[in-house]
Scaffold this active site. Structure first.
Site, PDB file in Angstrom:
ATOM      1  N   HIS A 111       8.594  15.553 -33.347  1.00  0.00           N
ATOM      2  CA  HIS A 111       7.101  15.525 -33.834  1.00  0.00           C
ATOM      3  C   HIS A 111       6.936  16.155 -35.189  1.00  0.00           C
ATOM      4  O   HIS A 111       7.508  17.288 -35.507  1.00  0.00           O
ATOM      5  CB  HIS A 111       6.033  16.411 -32.932  1.00  0.00           C
ATOM      6  CG  HIS A 111       4.638  16.446 -33.254  1.00  0.00           C
ATOM      7  ND1 HIS A 111       3.879  15.148 -33.234  1.00  0.00           N
ATOM      8  CD2 HIS A 111       4.073  17.467 -33.822  1.00  0.00           C
ATOM      9  CE1 HIS A 111       2.805  15.509 -33.711  1.00  0.00           C
ATOM     10  NE2 HIS A 111       2.848  16.748 -34.201  1.00  0.00           N
ATOM     11  N   LEU A 146       0.037  15.323 -24.381  1.00  0.00           N
ATOM     12  CA  LEU A 146       0.431  14.816 -25.787  1.00  0.00           C
ATOM     13  C   LEU A 146       1.116  16.156 -26.539  1.00  0.00           C
ATOM     14  O   LEU A 146       0.374  16.909 -26.693  1.00  0.00           O
ATOM     15  CB  LEU A 146      -0.509  14.169 -26.508  1.00  0.00           C
ATOM     16  CG  LEU A 146      -0.193  13.485 -27.781  1.00  0.00           C
ATOM     17  CD1 LEU A 146       0.794  12.446 -27.911  1.00  0.00           C
ATOM     18  CD2 LEU A 146      -1.458  13.453 -28.828  1.00  0.00           C
ATOM     19  N   ASP A 147       2.329  15.946 -27.139  1.00  0.00           N
ATOM     20  CA  ASP A 147       3.030  16.926 -27.828  1.00  0.00           C
ATOM     21  C   ASP A 147       3.064  18.129 -27.434  1.00  0.00           C
ATOM     22  O   ASP A 147       2.580  19.411 -28.039  1.00  0.00           O
ATOM     23  CB  ASP A 147       2.198  16.879 -29.317  1.00  0.00           C
ATOM     24  CG  ASP A 147       2.290  15.473 -29.928  1.00  0.00           C
ATOM     25  OD1 ASP A 147       3.184  14.595 -29.810  1.00  0.00           O
ATOM     26  OD2 ASP A 147       1.454  15.124 -30.641  1.00  0.00           O
TER      27      ASP A 147
HETATM   28  C1  GRF Z   1       8.522  10.830 -37.990  1.00  0.00           C
HETATM   29  O1  GRF Z   1       7.777  11.632 -38.826  1.00  0.00           O
HETATM   30  C2  GRF Z   1       8.393  11.308 -36.376  1.00  0.00           C
HETATM   31  O2  GRF Z   1       8.284  12.692 -36.512  1.00  0.00           O
HETATM   32  C3  GRF Z   1       6.932  11.092 -36.110  1.00  0.00           C
HETATM   33  O3  GRF Z   1       6.939   9.455 -36.608  1.00  0.00           O
HETATM   34  C4  GRF Z   1       7.643   9.409 -37.854  1.00  0.00           C
HETATM   35  C5  GRF Z   1       8.427   8.372 -37.481  1.00  0.00           C
HETATM   36  O4  GRF Z   1       9.317   8.148 -38.628  1.00  0.00           O
HETATM   37  N1  GRF Z   1       6.935  10.927 -34.756  1.00  0.00           N
HETATM   38  P1  GRF Z   1      10.805   7.129 -38.723  1.00  0.00           P
HETATM   39  O5  GRF Z   1      10.319   5.812 -37.731  1.00  0.00           O
HETATM   40  O6  GRF Z   1      11.599   7.768 -37.445  1.00  0.00           O
HETATM   41  O7  GRF Z   1      11.234   7.120 -39.800  1.00  0.00           O
END
Ligand code: GRF
Length: 195
Positions: A111, A146-147
């Site tokens: 996250h 969530l999170d």
């Molecule tokens: C990342 O910033 C991740 O932390 C969040 O969504 C984004 C996904 O980016 N959950 P990617 O698809 O991994 O490039």
């Protein structure tokens, strides 16, 4: 060494998936990617994974009448592929309690904030708006809320004068790519490893 088969769920770009795949290429890394699933057929990450020879599947959420049936289809596919641990990497669907329970302690997420700060979407905008001096990213076990699951790893970055959501996101993303593979490795090596 025997490597734990993992599954990665994506919805888009897949740069964290790439970081995990690249880490798995090392002989001494304790995981291998058995399957990448996207809920979107046009996810850019799918093309990259296929070019690497990784098994991919599209399971489109719109093809299912309920969240439960969609999640059950993902679990079935993951199990067919022998997956023992699931990594969410920019997967943009809320998961059902049934899915989370099935993969309990074997389901992790990255996250883009220092949890518990800035849960949900648009974390970089929120961090700038709040005026925080430090921002970052968190790898955590996924629980029903969530999170909110137990934190496995975090990295922080400074918020700089003149930052935009984009410049801040790029600084955080660099850290995401570093800590996600590290946290996965530590989890596998310290957990009661499933066989
Ligand atoms: C990342 O910033 C991740 O932390 C969040 O969504 C984004 C996904 O980016 N959950 P990617 O698809 O991994 O490039």
């Amino acid at each position: 060494m025997s490597k734990l088969p993992i599954g990665i769920l994506i919805s888009g770009r897949g740069s964290n998936m790439q970081a995990l795949v690249n880490a798995c290429a090392a002989d001494d890394y304790p995981a291998r990617v058995a399957l990448v699933i996207s809920n979107k057929a046009d996810a850019a990450g799918l093309v990259w994974a296929q070019a690497k020879g990784i098994a991919t599947a599209v399971i489109a959420h719109g093809d299912f009448p309920t969240r439960e049936t969609f999640d059950a289809a993902m679990t079935e596919r993951l199990e067919q592929a022998g997956v023992k641990l699931v990594c969410l990497a920019g997967f943009m669907r809320l998961l059902t309690p049934g899915f989370v329970e099935h993969w309990q302690n074997r389901l992790i997420n990255i996250h883009p904030s220092l949890l518990p700060a800035f849960k949900g979407l648009h974390t970089h905008e929120a961090a700038l708006k709040a005026g925080v001096k430090e921002h970052g990213c968190t790898v955590h076990l996924v629980t029903a809320e969530l999170d909110s699951g137990p934190i496995l790893a975090q990295a922080s970055v400074p918020v700089l004068e003149g930052d935009t959501p984009e410049t801040l996101a790029a600084r955080v993303l660099e850290q995401e790519h570093r800590i996600y593979p590290e946290a996965l490795k530590t989890l596998i090596e310290t957990a009661n490893r499933p066989v």
